[in-house]
Design a protein around this motif. Structure first.
Motif, PDB file in Angstrom:
ATOM      1  N   GLU A  32      34.179  41.528  33.952  1.00 35.87           N
ATOM      2  CA  GLU A  32      34.439  40.474  34.917  1.00 35.87           C
ATOM      3  C   GLU A  32      35.109  41.038  36.173  1.00 35.87           C
ATOM      4  OE1 GLU A  32      36.831  37.733  32.804  1.00 35.87           O
ATOM      5  OE2 GLU A  32      35.263  37.167  31.410  1.00 35.87           O
ATOM      6  N   TYR A  93      35.497  27.805  35.870  1.00 33.53           N
ATOM      7  CA  TYR A  93      35.526  27.677  34.409  1.00 33.53           C
ATOM      8  C   TYR A  93      35.147  26.250  34.034  1.00 33.53           C
ATOM      9  CZ  TYR A  93      38.215  32.021  33.586  1.00 33.53           C
ATOM     10  OH  TYR A  93      38.630  33.329  33.501  1.00 33.53           O
ATOM     11  N   GLN A 109      33.969  30.921  30.961  1.00 32.70           N
ATOM     12  CA  GLN A 109      34.080  31.376  32.346  1.00 32.70           C
ATOM     13  C   GLN A 109      32.666  31.375  32.928  1.00 32.70           C
ATOM     14  OE1 GLN A 109      34.042  35.456  33.936  1.00 32.70           O
ATOM     15  NE2 GLN A 109      36.235  35.193  34.255  1.00 32.70           N
ATOM     16  N   ALA A 143      42.211  31.816  32.427  1.00 34.57           N
ATOM     17  CA  ALA A 143      42.027  32.100  33.858  1.00 34.57           C
ATOM     18  C   ALA A 143      43.097  33.045  34.378  1.00 34.57           C
ATOM     19  CB  ALA A 143      42.037  30.800  34.652  1.00 34.57           C
TER      20      ALA A 143
END
Length: 389
Positions: A32, A93, A109, A143
């Motif tokens: 990510e 999200y 996500q 997050a």
């Protein structure tokens, strides 16, 4: 949504949804982080993560999010920090949907922090709702932990979480999650989709208090009110000319170009909410950047060298040109785009003045866009970001 009736409805919806979408496996955090585009040194940065409840009763919220992504980004068009316009990254999200993974607390996500706004828009328009368990503490923790938040204290970093069930549900302590977020300099704004007293009873206000955020209340079923202005039609019409300035290159170009057109079409379908107008304005700002597939945007990077772009990666019309002709063509398209963008932004300034006067006459309840705008401006100003008066 804890009643038998809603559970039965949710089960039916889940069956239909599962036939269309199987959630991808949870991405590794390192992957990510690698997706985040590099930002030039000394460039002001804004990072916003939007956490949306996609359980059965949240169709109105998702509809508002679809139409107002561009307006959110456009809040920073006229903003400056140390004399420079901030770059905006958005993460997305979803949580609370039964077709997601129970092991991951019904959280997915959708996009990491990114400048690829077309991809964010594409994902928003693909969202579906069905019944589930909404764990605010768990999604805030995800997050906070997973995203590539910048460590610079001057960066405005904020989470906006929207939903309607009690904030304290789930196996992860929501208060602890909010404290962990603000410890990293990430503000948590809570948006309760329902009455103010109901939200307070569900502790939505407490989450905001613990993380220097704002407790906001919206009517998620209220239609977005778009105030028409004399400049609207001309701004939207300029989108066609703007699209003609894109010079596709590389393997990513066909899919990315198709995505751009698809998101134009999605925005056009929501024109009653002003989505297309806001998208064209966003495309005329520095925050709409497509360096991976558009030569005009790529040429703005310091390390860019047109002569090093492989011939097979160029569009057909440029393959026949000499190196000098290619440079001239790129300069021509760049100048065309800058002229169109300047025209759009000039028209938008006139439009904003008109809309501001009209808005004073309205007493409508807040929707997702107005609630987020009020919070982010106040908070960003504390980071030294200012807006033209």
């Amino acid at each position: 949504m804890k009643t038998k009736h809603i559970l039965i409805t949710a089960a039916l919806a889940a069956c239909l949804a599962l036939a269309k979408e199987t959630p991808p496996p949870l991405a590794d955090s390192a992957v990510e982080i690698a997706k985040v585009e590099p930002i030039a040194p000394d460039t002001p940065l804004v990072q916003i993560a939007v956490l949306l409840d996609t359980s059965s009763s949240m169709d109105g919220l998702i509809e508002q999010a679809k139409t107002q992504l561009w307006k959110l980004v456009n809040e920073f068009i006229s903003a400056k920090q140390d004399g420079k316009t901030p770059v905006v990254q958005v993460a997305l999200y979803e949580y609370g949907k039964s077709s997601l993974s129970a092991e991951q607390n019904w959280i997915r996500q959708i996009q990491p922090l990114t400048r690829d706004l077309d991809k964010v828009s594409e994902e928003l328009f693909a969202l579906k709702t069905n019944g589930g368990e909404e764990y605010c503490g768990a999604v805030i923790k995800r997050a906070t932990k997973d995203l590539a938040w910048d460590a610079n204290p001057k960066v405005y970093k904020a989470i906006f979480i929207a939903g309607n069930e009690p904030f304290t549900q789930g196996p992860v302590d929501s208060q602890k999650s909010c404290k962990e977020a603000i410890a990293k300099g990430i503000i948590v704004n809570t948006i309760h989709c329902g009455g103010e007293a109901e939200g307070i009873a569900g502790n939505w206000n407490q989450g905001a208090l613990l993380a220097d955020g704002k407790y906001l209340v919206i009517d998620q079923n209220q239609a977005i009110v778009h105030i028409e202005a004399p400049q609207d039609k001309e701004i939207v019409k300029l989108n066609e000319k703007l699209n003609e300035t894109y010079i596709s290159y590389g393997r990513a170009a066909p899919a990315a170009r198709s995505r751009q057109i698809a998101q134009d079409n999605n925005a056009a379908e929501k024109s009653a909410a002003g989505s297309m107008l806001q998208r064209v304005i966003a495309k005329s700002s520095s925050n709409y950047s497509n360096t991976s597939w558009d030569l005009v945007d790529a040429s703005k990077q310091k390390e860019f060298d047109l002569s090093k772009v492989k011939e097979e990666d160029l569009p057909e019309e440029m393959k026949k040109m000499t190196v000098e002709e290619r440079k001239a063509w790129l300069e021509k398209k760049t100048a065309e785009r800058e002229a169109i963008q300047k025209q759009v932004l000039t028209l938008n300034k006139e439009r904003e003045a008109y809309v501001a006067a009209k808005r004073k006459e309205s007493s409508k309840a807040d929707t997702l866009d107005t609630a987020m705008s009020k919070a982010l401006r106040t908070q960003a100003e504390k980071k030294g970001i200012s807006w033209e008066k």
